[in-house]
Design an enzyme around this catalytic site. Structure first.
Site, PDB file in Angstrom:
ATOM      1  N   GLY A  24      32.484  50.551  40.839  1.00 56.09           N
ATOM      2  CA  GLY A  24      31.867  49.232  40.777  1.00 56.09           C
ATOM      3  C   GLY A  24      32.894  48.169  41.108  1.00 56.09           C
ATOM      4  O   GLY A  24      34.089  48.462  41.258  1.00 56.09           O
ATOM      5  N   THR A  68      36.475  50.000  33.221  1.00 55.94           N
ATOM      6  CA  THR A  68      37.508  50.458  32.296  1.00 55.94           C
ATOM      7  C   THR A  68      37.090  50.238  30.850  1.00 55.94           C
ATOM      8  O   THR A  68      37.361  51.075  29.976  1.00 55.94           O
ATOM      9  CB  THR A  68      38.839  49.741  32.590  1.00 55.94           C
ATOM     10  OG1 THR A  68      39.267  50.092  33.911  1.00 55.94           O
ATOM     11  CG2 THR A  68      39.910  50.139  31.600  1.00 55.94           C
ATOM     12  N   SER A  73      36.859  52.103  44.099  1.00 52.13           N
ATOM     13  CA  SER A  73      36.468  53.114  45.103  1.00 52.13           C
ATOM     14  C   SER A  73      35.291  52.618  45.939  1.00 52.13           C
ATOM     15  O   SER A  73      34.181  53.143  45.822  1.00 52.13           O
ATOM     16  CB  SER A  73      36.146  54.455  44.431  1.00 52.13           C
ATOM     17  OG  SER A  73      35.348  54.319  43.280  1.00 52.13           O
TER      18      SER A  73
END
Length: 637
Positions: free
Chosen positions: A67, A74, A141
């Site tokens: 995201g 996290t 990512s």
């Protein structure tokens, strides 16, 4: 992108990493890839690894959180990590920033470097998963191709891989901007920043989509927990309805046990022992099922925790034991069960009693760090019996003290139900054995503010004064409860967001060792945040000047204590009377001359003399209750 095209791009990527040389995005050519390597097979199976980790099933897997920056990846991953570890399930979080400060610190943010960053992380995650750990990866990512590479690395090794898309809108992430990155990207200081000048490719078919807007971290984390439960990665835990096991017996079992108690050899117990029976029977010491047997006693004494049959660890920093003298031991030795009797009344049956030596000096040195009978609890230990007896308890009924305060003695399960009735999404506990002044209140108010800012909708304060034995010069429980009620009545603390209850444990004055006990019990009662103050379980040294324990160590020890991972420790902030504004405030060392630290000794002196403290130090009606108590002591003297 069609599935066929996506598979081809993944295959092309794997082929790219198998060529002899490859670039790193900075115009440099990296070392030649080795071609004469052969994978070495482990001699240890995954089933054996699982058994070594205390699990009957292999749980190794990777959860890949993707995201935008600031989406909450996290925060959710680390909350999930704490949850899993608290349940005895090994888990480890890999965060993008942490990886880039170590393993991948030589990589930049070009497309090639991003690809290599994700490939390396996926390989590391695979190793964690193969060892039986649930690996939690938090990485932006942004490219679907890279995420498919990470998936393939796992599936080729027959390891579960779950892609979790944290779907938080760009505008929300930018409002949060926890690292100030969006502003820098908007100002042109960061090039190729995902969401601003670099596209983020949304997952097409993730295992889970989590939308964080209007939801707490806990709620979002619970979605991932349900995913792992549904895939049989972890056992099913329904934390909203779980209750601790109590040791009361009912119905036919109660009638039978009470009749049996009349025929069993009795052990007479003291008021202090009865307080421990209450603690055990109500579930504060869960999962203890009675007074400790020798094996449990040694674990608590030397390890501050208990290891359960399934390999999980629970905190238990203090021994919960029953001492008897030699005559009593000899009288009941060999009995399959004994009756515990208080003031002539049978209160419980102790099954399969186990007697073992009461090594008082060892116990005290381990628990208190000292063996000196000038310490009030050590004095009681030294005067108790030379034997300890352990065994499972069957308790006949709730312990009642008939002092007008029993309504405040809520059990852990009653407190959990109360929090559910109040629809609490966070419970923060504040334990104290002293009257509440406005400095304490400031800390509780600030904790509530912090929790609301973090997204909790209804944090509830568990105001939980200690109600068991205390030393003679402490303020009596009835006075403290009335003083606390006055603080609530004056609105210093919000009565609608506060549950006032009594914690029945005796006070041991064992410093950092006892602080863990206090925290563990509040966790059993449903608290998930714990405020620990300065020197919360200390007292003056019995044979030297100064305090017996460092006042900072209670909070420091809690952050690393075993078996408390599911409890967030709220750091203590020092408050003092700010002369410049006429109220209690958090201490500012840059203007220390403005602060007046009103000690307990000084407070008691003012109360005994009938004088008023500085305005704003304590709620007026609460001060009146305290002052009248100390003046009554003066008149008796």
């Amino acid at each position: 992108m069609s599935l066929e095209i996506r598979k081809k791009k993944v295959n092309d990527t794997f082929e790219k990493y198998n060529i002899a040389q490859w670039g790193n995005g900075n115009g440099r050519v990296c070392a030649q890839v080795a071609t004469n390597v052969v994978e070495q097979k482990h001699q240890v199976s995954r089933a054996k690894r699982s058994k070594a980790l205390g699990s009957g099933a292999f749980r190794g897997s990777t959860v890949w959180f993707t995201g935008l920056s600031g989406a909450g990846k996290t925060s959710i991953a680390f909350a999930l990590e704490a949850y899993l570890v608290s349940k005895g399930i090994p888990a480890y979080g890999l965060d993008g920033d942490n990886i880039r400060t170590g393993l991948n610190k030589n990589l930049g943010f070009s497309k090639e470097d991003r690809e290599e960053n994700i490939r390396r992380v996926a390989e590391v995650a695979k190793l964690f998963a193969d060892s039986g750990v649930v690996c939690l990866c938090s990485f932006v990512s942004p490219f679907a191709e890279d995420r498919e590479v990470a998936r393939r690395i796992h599936t080729d090794s027959d390891l579960p891989f779950f892609e979790v898309f944290i779907d938080t809108p760009l505008e929300v992430c930018e409002q949060r901007d926890t690292k100030g990155l969006y502003k820098k990207a908007r100002d042109g200081q960061i090039k190729g920043f995902t969401g601003i000048t670099q596209e983020y490719e949304r997952p097409e078919a993730p295992e889970l989509v989590v939308q964080t807007v209007g939801r707490t971290i806990e709620q979002s984390t619970m979605e991932v927990i349900k995913l792992l439960e549904s895939q049989d990665i972890i056992p099913r835990f329904d934390s909203s309805t779980i209750e601790v096991e109590e040791l009361f017996i009912y119905g036919n079992r109660l009638s039978s046990a009470q009749e049996e108690a009349t025929r069993l050899p009795p052990i007479d117990i003291t008021d202090l022992d009865l307080q421990w029976v209450q603690v055990l029977s109500e579930g504060w010491a869960y999962p203890l099922k009675g007074f400790m047997r020798e094996n449990e006693y040694l674990q608590a004494l030397h390890s501050n925790c208990l290891t359960l049959a399934d390999g999980s660890v629970v905190n238990q920093s203090v021994p919960v034991v029953l001492a008897v003298d030699t005559a009593t031991k000899d009288r009941v030795a060999g009995a399959e069960a004994v009756t515990l009797r208080h003031a002539g009344r049978a209160v419980a049956v102790l099954r399969s009693p186990e007697f073992y030596p009461h090594r008082k000096e060892e116990r005290c040195c381990r628990q208190f760090g000292i063996y000196h009978t000038g310490h009030p609890y050590i004095k009681m230990i030294s005067e108790s019996g030379d034997w300890l007896v352990g065994g499972n308890l069957e308790v006949f009924e709730r312990i009642r003290w008939n002092d007008g305060l029993d309504a405040y003695r809520l059990t852990p399960n009653e407190l959990r139900r109360k929090f559910r009735e109040l629809q609490a999404d966070a419970v923060f506990a504040f334990q104290l054995r002293n009257p509440i002044h406005n400095g304490h209140a400031l800390l509780m108010q600030d904790t509530q503010r912090q929790l609301i800012e973090r997204g909790y909708k209804k944090p509830i304060l568990l105001l939980h004064p200690l109600g068991g034995w205390t030393k003679d010069d402490d303020v009596p429980l009835e006075v403290r409860i009335n003083q606390h009620l006055a603080v609530l009545s004056e609105g210093v603390l919000d009565p609608k967001a506060t549950v006032l209850a009594i914690f029945p444990s005796p006070m041991m004055y064992a410093g950092p060792t006892e602080v863990q006990w206090h925290a563990k019990c509040r966790m059993n009662a449903g608290a998930n945040h714990y405020i620990v103050g300065r020197d919360p379980a200390g007292l003056p040294h019995p044979a030297a000047a100064g305090d017996l324990y460092d006042p900072r160590h209670g909070a420091m020890v809690l952050r690393a204590a075993p078996g408390l991972a599911h409890l967030e420790i709220i750091p203590f902030r020092v408050a003092a009377y700010d002369i410049s504004v006429g109220k209690m405030a958090f201490f500012d060392p840059t203007r220390k001359e403005d602060f007046d630290f009103i000690s307990g000794t000084r407070m008691r002196g003012l109360a005994k003399a009938g004088k008023e403290p500085p305005k704003g130090f304590m709620a007026p009606t609460a001060w009146k209750i305290l002052s009248e108590y100390y003046q009554s002591l003066k008149s008796k003297m």
